[in-house]
Enzyme design. Structure first.
Site, PDB file in Angstrom:
ATOM      1  N   GLU A  43       0.857  -1.182   0.000  1.00  0.00           N
ATOM      2  CA  GLU A  43       0.000   0.000   0.000  1.00  0.00           C
ATOM      3  C   GLU A  43       0.892   1.229   0.000  1.00  0.00           C
ATOM      4  O   GLU A  43       1.952   1.244   0.631  1.00  0.00           O
ATOM      5  CB  GLU A  43      -0.930   0.026   1.211  1.00  0.00           C
ATOM      6  N   CYS A 233      -6.528   1.009   2.363  1.00  0.00           N
ATOM      7  CA  CYS A 233      -7.415   2.171   2.376  1.00  0.00           C
ATOM      8  C   CYS A 233      -7.209   3.054   1.155  1.00  0.00           C
ATOM      9  O   CYS A 233      -8.074   3.874   0.835  1.00  0.00           O
ATOM     10  CB  CYS A 233      -7.198   2.966   3.659  1.00  0.00           C
ATOM     11  N   ASN A 364     -12.074  -3.115   0.690  1.00  0.00           N
ATOM     12  CA  ASN A 364     -10.941  -3.324   1.591  1.00  0.00           C
ATOM     13  C   ASN A 364     -11.410  -3.828   2.948  1.00  0.00           C
ATOM     14  O   ASN A 364     -11.418  -5.025   3.190  1.00  0.00           O
ATOM     15  CB  ASN A 364     -10.141  -2.032   1.728  1.00  0.00           C
ATOM     16  N   GLU A 365     -11.836  -2.936   3.824  1.00  0.00           N
ATOM     17  CA  GLU A 365     -12.302  -3.372   5.141  1.00  0.00           C
ATOM     18  C   GLU A 365     -13.558  -2.588   5.528  1.00  0.00           C
ATOM     19  O   GLU A 365     -13.665  -2.027   6.602  1.00  0.00           O
ATOM     20  CB  GLU A 365     -11.200  -3.247   6.208  1.00  0.00           C
TER      21      GLU A 365
END
Length: 644
Positions: A43, A233, A364-365
């Site tokens: 990331e 993120c 993602n989350e």
């Protein structure tokens, strides 16, 4: 009785430990270990891409930052223009006018906390340039050290009213991590400049628009099975407008539009207002890197939700089609024939053969009902067009709790292939959760431990031995449950020592050097010693999940015919371990090696100046069908045992 008690007390006083007997059944493997089991997750946080893995040394090379001179010091008459640009998606360029006074017109770039130059190394400078009038203009391209001296200069001439690319190679006569690039208009006249670039010639595989060679080598040395990109993120963005859009990251690098980095203002105490994404490291480069390091690519796409920590922007279900189409087009970009729309884009970039993408992650989350109802739309569309592609969903941002408990049943209902779990927890959590997956549903979706790291808050979340050992202990549970856990990646991967927001991280670097953490070496020891089949290893009839601070797992490696045993001793005292191997029939152990990490101080860390904690290798004496070991304190060892 008194004599026995006295002898026991004396033994404890001398540090002699009771022997622990373990058994390994070689005859009946319990699960297959996926070749993708251990990998890396990238990331763009901590300046991991621009200023890190991506080898470009110039910051804001196309003057597209909201404040176009960020990273630059203009001197003389320098203006930002956009009339008749060279690139339509990066329309800004600079115009420099030299009115004839000496050294009164030019521009100077600071790089990413400086430009790292090594004595004797070559650097490729390039620029797109034109002269608005007919007068040729001479430029001096200079490498300036941190003492403001400019011993390296090359002169180039710009002439013609049409944009042209001009390139020159400079050899540095000095080593300096905080150098600068300077361009001076030497002759009277006007010149337009755009996409000013400086790369080491010695990038990974000597590619132009390449990657930093030492950092890629560190990834290659992990022997990763999977490579997840580009986040994280980053995928979500601070807003839907700033989400990562993969289509902006392919095609000619000069015409990839700038994007705001998700992490520029996230941490108020460590804001980086100059943190943007040039997208020079884009999806084509990510796929190519996956191929280079031998890892299966795992791209992540936006599910139509911006980061739920930052905003509440949600794409309505009736407006979701473009997002779903982006996912389908990405699969075509990776795998499509050269005659398809996006397969042709890949081929035109230099890779006619498909990248053989096998899986894709959606979101993602994210959490709440808004996530599964969108994931379900993606999953149905992907399965309809590409039934062989595996879909990865998410269990949210935490290792447990309300959202985790809600999302897992939803993942089963939708029927995703893998569920991405994240846990950034204290070392004690990792030690006490080595049996986490022992009781997971064997028939449900498989687990992807997509982001995890032990955070030792008492040490400021340092990458120390304690954190690394706790991860090694936890990973014995991942391997033992390889029928449930198919992928695992530590996070984050990279951090620039002068520009980081989040720690701990696997690899730290500055503009010239890099450092592998103890956590890195744990990952490497697992990645280099994966094995193909889980073997049943027990102590007192149970898996070894922390009894007397010991953790263990065993595997069979079919290609080499070796037994691989991983042992962790977190205790502050040695441990005697005897391992009996059953199911060998008439075969016997004939030789062995141990690769190990060990230090007496759990707080030990590596630094850029010295890597104190590195794996060491020693031979192991074996006897028949038994292995007797004295494990030091604070120890992680991988034993490879050869049979006759």
């Amino acid at each position: 009785m008194k004599r026995l008690t006295a002898l026991l007390a004396l033994s404890l006083a001398l540090g002699v430990q009771a022997q622990h007997t373990m058994t390994v059944d070689v005859a009946k493997p319990t699960a297959k270990i996926q070749p993708t089991m251990y990998g890396v997750f990238f990331e763009d946080i901590n300046f991991g891409a621009d200023g890190g893995l991506y080898a470009e040394l110039v910051k804001n090379r196309s003057f597209e930052f909201p404040q176009p001179f960020v990273g630059w010091v203009p001197f003389g008459q320098v203006t930002v223009e956009d009339e008749k640009p060279c690139f339509d998606r990066n329309p800004h360029y600079i115009r420099i006018v030299n009115d004839g006074r000496l050294l009164r017109a030019g521009i100077d770039n600071e790089g990413y906390r400086g430009i790292g130059l090594k004595q004797g190394e070559e650097y490729r400078f390039s620029v797109y340039a034109r002269t608005p009038d007919a007068t040729p203009v001479k430029l001096s391209v200079e490498l300036v050290n941190s003492n403001a001296e400019n011993p390296v200069k090359k002169e180039i001439e710009i002439k013609g009213q049409e944009w042209q690319k001009v390139a020159v190679v400079l050899k540095s006569s000095f080593t300096d991590a905080h150098s600068r690039l300077r361009i001076v208009v030497q002759s009277k006249g006007t010149v337009d400049l755009d996409h000013i670039s400086l790369f080491p010639v010695n990038t990974w595989k000597q590619r132009e628009n390449g990657l930093r060679a030492d950092l890629v080598q560190a990834l290659y040395d992990l022997n990763p099975g999977v490579f997840r990109f580009p986040g994280g993120c980053i995928i979500e963005g601070n807003s839907l407008a700033t989400r990562y859009q993969w289509k902006n990251s392919v095609g000619p690098v000069e015409n990839r539009p700038l994007n705001e980095n998700r992490w520029n203002y996230t941490f108020k105490h460590k804001a980086f207002p100059d943190y943007f994404q040039s997208l020079g490291l884009g999806f084509y480069e990510y796929f190519l890197l996956s191929e280079d390091i031998g890892a299966e690519p795992l791209p992540v796409v936006s599910c139509g939700l911006s980061c739920q920590y930052e905003s509440n922007e949600i794409v309505s279900l009736d407006q979701l089609d473009p997002y779903v189409q982006d996912a389908l087009d990405l699969i075509e970009f990776a795998n499509g024939d050269v005659n398809t729309t996006w397969g042709k884009v890949r081929a035109d970039m230099g890779h006619p053969a498909p990248f053989n993408l096998k899986m894709i992650a959606v979101g993602n989350e994210q959490w709440g009902e808004v996530y599964p109802e969108r994931l379900e739309v993606f999953t149905k569309a992907i399965r309809a067009k590409y039934p062989d592609i595996k879909v990865v969903g998410s269990s949210g941002p935490s290792a447990g709790g309300e959202q985790f408990d809600y999302l897992w049943p939803e993942m089963k209902r939708i029927g995703v292939d893998l569920v991405d779990e994240h846990y950034y927890m204290a070392p004690d959590w990792f030690l006490t959760n080595a049996a986490r997956y022992d009781s997971y549903d064997r028939k449900g979706p498989k687990v992807f431990a997509g982001e995890y790291a032990a955070h030792d808050h008492a040490s400021g979340k340092a990458n120390n031995l304690y954190a690394a050992l706790s991860e090694a202990a936890f990973m014995t549970g991942l391997e033992r449950n390889a029928d449930v856990v198919h992928l695992a990646t530590y996070a984050p991967l990279f951090a620039h020592v002068d520009a980081w927001q989040w720690n701990p991280d696997l690899i730290w670097f500055d503009n010239l050097r890099m450092m592998r953490t103890p956590n890195y070496y744990v990952q490497q020891m697992y990645g280099m010693n994966t094995g193909t089949d889980v073997l049943k290893l027990q102590m007192d009839g149970k898996p070894v999940t922390g009894q007397d601070s010991l953790y263990a797992t065993a595997a069979w490696d079919e290609p080499t015919g070796e037994i691989i045993v991983k042992l962790v001793n977190v205790a502050s005292h040695p441990a005697e371990v005897k391992i009996d191997f059953t199911g060998l029939k008439k075969r016997q152990l004939v030789s062995g090696t141990c690769t190990y990490l060990h230090d007496g101080d759990l707080k030990t860390v590596n630094t850029l100046e010295q890597e104190t904690l590195v794996p060491r290798v020693r031979p192991v004496q074996v006897k028949g069908q038994t292995l007797e070991l004295q494990l030091p304190e604070h120890f992680f060892g991988v034993y490879r045992l050869q049979l006759n």
